[in-house]
Design an enzyme around this catalytic site. Structure first.
Site, short mmCIF file in Angstrom:
data_model
loop_
_atom_site.label_atom_id
_atom_site.label_comp_id
_atom_site.label_asym_id
_atom_site.label_seq_id
_atom_site.Cartn_x
_atom_site.Cartn_y
_atom_site.Cartn_z
N LYS A 1 5.34 -11.42 -8.71
CA LYS A 1 4.67 -10.12 -8.70
C LYS A 1 4.45 -9.69 -7.26
CE LYS A 1 0.08 -9.42 -9.63
NZ LYS A 1 -0.55 -8.47 -8.69
N ASP B 1 3.81 -4.33 -8.95
CA ASP B 1 2.48 -3.98 -9.45
C ASP B 1 1.85 -2.90 -8.56
OD1 ASP B 1 -0.08 -4.08 -10.55
OD2 ASP B 1 -0.61 -5.98 -9.59
N LYS C 1 0.69 0.16 -9.96
CA LYS C 1 -0.31 0.88 -10.78
C LYS C 1 -0.32 2.39 -10.52
CE LYS C 1 -3.55 -3.04 -11.03
NZ LYS C 1 -2.99 -3.99 -10.05
N ASP D 1 -0.87 9.56 -11.35
CA ASP D 1 -0.79 10.87 -10.68
C ASP D 1 -0.34 11.89 -11.73
OD1 ASP D 1 -0.46 12.93 -8.69
OD2 ASP D 1 -0.08 11.38 -7.21
N THR E 1 -10.14 -5.07 -15.01
CA THR E 1 -11.11 -6.12 -15.38
C THR E 1 -12.32 -6.09 -14.45
OG1 THR E 1 -9.69 -7.65 -14.16
CG2 THR E 1 -9.57 -7.74 -16.55
N ARG F 1 -3.55 -17.59 -6.89
CA ARG F 1 -4.06 -18.68 -6.05
C ARG F 1 -3.90 -20.09 -6.61
NH1 ARG F 1 -9.29 -15.22 -5.19
NH2 ARG F 1 -8.52 -14.58 -7.23
O1 C5P Z 1 -5.11 -15.43 -7.51
P1 C5P Z 1 -5.24 -14.96 -8.93
O2 C5P Z 1 -4.60 -15.89 -9.94
O3 C5P Z 1 -6.66 -14.59 -9.29
O4 C5P Z 1 -4.35 -13.62 -8.96
C1 C5P Z 1 -4.32 -12.78 -10.06
C2 C5P Z 1 -3.46 -11.58 -9.76
O5 C5P Z 1 -3.53 -10.68 -10.84
C3 C5P Z 1 -3.88 -10.80 -8.51
O6 C5P Z 1 -2.68 -10.26 -7.94
C4 C5P Z 1 -4.74 -9.71 -9.08
O7 C5P Z 1 -4.73 -8.55 -8.29
C5 C5P Z 1 -4.05 -9.43 -10.40
N1 C5P Z 1 -4.88 -8.81 -11.42
C6 C5P Z 1 -6.05 -9.37 -11.90
N2 C5P Z 1 -6.77 -8.74 -12.87
C7 C5P Z 1 -6.35 -7.56 -13.35
C8 C5P Z 1 -5.17 -6.98 -12.89
C9 C5P Z 1 -4.45 -7.64 -11.91
O8 C5P Z 1 -6.42 -10.45 -11.47
N3 C5P Z 1 -7.02 -6.97 -14.32
#
Ligand code: C5P
Length: 232
Positions: free
Chosen positions: A32, A59, A61, A64, A119, A211
Site C-alpha cells: 500500500k 491509498d 482517498k 472531490d 476509524t 508497523r
Molecule cells: O502501522 P499500522 O499497521 O497501524 O498501519 C495501518 C495502515 O492502515 C496505515 O497506513 C493507516 O493509515 C491505514 N489505515 C488505518 N485505519 C483506517 C484506514 C487506513 O489504520 N481506517
C-alpha cells in the site's frame, strides 16, 4: 477472491521504501502506497515499485466533485495500480464518476474501495462536527451499501466490521481491513484491533499491516507469519 496481506509502506522517501523492499528476495508482497510516500515521491514511485513486480494499493482517498474525481481516476488507472480508493462521503454520483474514469478502454480497471467513516472518527465527533446523528455502525453500513450500489468493489473497514459488511453487502463485496496486530505484538495507536488469524475468521478479504511488519526486527519473517496466519 484472493485473500492477501497488504503491507502499508508508510515511508516518506524512496530510499526508505526501497531499502525496506530490498529485504524481500523470495516474495513480492502486495504493498500500500499512501499519501505520505506519494506526495514525497510522486507517480514515479508507483511505477518503480510496480516495475519490481509488486501489486499496489494506492491509498489516496479521493473526495472531490464528480468530474475532478473521474479525471483523476483516469490518471491513476493509467498508472496501472491494482487497487485505489475514495471517500464514500463524496456520494453515489462521485463514486459512479470514479468508476467511469477508472475503466480502461478494454473494460478492465483497478479495484475501487470506499472509505466509509474513518476509524479516527468517534460517534461524538461525527455528531458534533458532521451533524450525523445516526449510530456509527449504521452509518458505516449505509455508506457501504451506497458504495456497492454505485458499483464499487468493497470498503476499507475494521476487521471487526468485516462480518457485518459481508452479511449486508454480500460475500463478494471486499473488506480491506487495517488495525491488525500479532497476539504478542505492540498495539501502538490502533484501538480496535484483531490478529491476522481472527481477521481471517471474521472474513476479511485483505488485511493491511504496517508497523507489525515495517518496524519488526525481521520484516520478512513478520510478513511470512502474517501470511501464514491469515492466508494459511
Ligand atoms: O502501522 P499500522 O499497521 O497501524 O498501519 C495501518 C495502515 O492502515 C496505515 O497506513 C493507516 O493509515 C491505514 N489505515 C488505518 N485505519 C483506517 C484506514 C487506513 O489504520 N481506517
Amino acid at each position: 477472491m484472493g485473500k492477501d496481506v497488504i503491507i502499508a509502506c508508510d515511508f516518506s522517501s524512496k530510499d526508505a521504501v526501497m531499502a525496506f523492499l530490498d529485504q524481500f528476495k523470495d516474495e513480492k508482497p502486495f504493498v500500500k502506497i499512501g499519501m505520505e510516500l506519494y506526495y514525497a515521491e510522486g507517480p514515479a514511485i508507483v511505477r518503480e515499485i510496480k516495475a519490481r513486480g509488486h501489486k499496489i494499493f494506492l491509498d489516496l482517498k479521493l473526495h472531490d466533485i464528480p468530474n475532478t474525481v473521474k479525471k483523476s481516476m483516469a490518471v491513476l488507472s493509467a498508472l496501472d495500480v491494482d487497487m485505489c480508493n475514495l471517500h464514500a462521503a463524496g456520494t453515489a454520483e462521485m463514486m459512479k464518476a470514479a468508476i467511469e474514469g477508472l475503466t480502461r478502454p478494454d473494460g478492465t480497471r483497478p479495484l475501487l474501495i470506499a472509505v466509509t467513516q474513518l476509524t479516527s472518527t468517534s460517534q461524538e465527533r461525527m455528531e458534533s462536527d458532521l451533524l450525523i446523528k445516526e449510530p456509527l455502525d449504521k452509518v458505516v453500513l449505509h455508506y457501504a451499501t451506497v458504495a456497492k450500489n454505485s458499483g464499487l468493489d468493497g470498503v476499507v473497514c475494521s476487521p471487526l466490521e468485516a462480518g457485518i459488511v459481508h452479511e449486508n453487502c454480500g460475500k463478494e463485496f471486499l473488506t480491506v481491513t487495517p488495525g491488525v496486530r500479532f497476539a504478542d505484538g505492540d498495539v501502538g495507536d490502533q484501538v480496535r484491533i484483531t490478529t491476522p488469524e481472527k481477521a481471517k475468521e471474521i472474513g476479511s478479504d485483505y488485511i493491511v499491516v504496517g508497523r507489525p511488519i515495517t518496524a519488526a526486527d525481521d520484516p520478512v519473517a513478520a510478513y511470512r507469519r502474517c501470511v501464514k496466519e491469515f492466508v494459511g
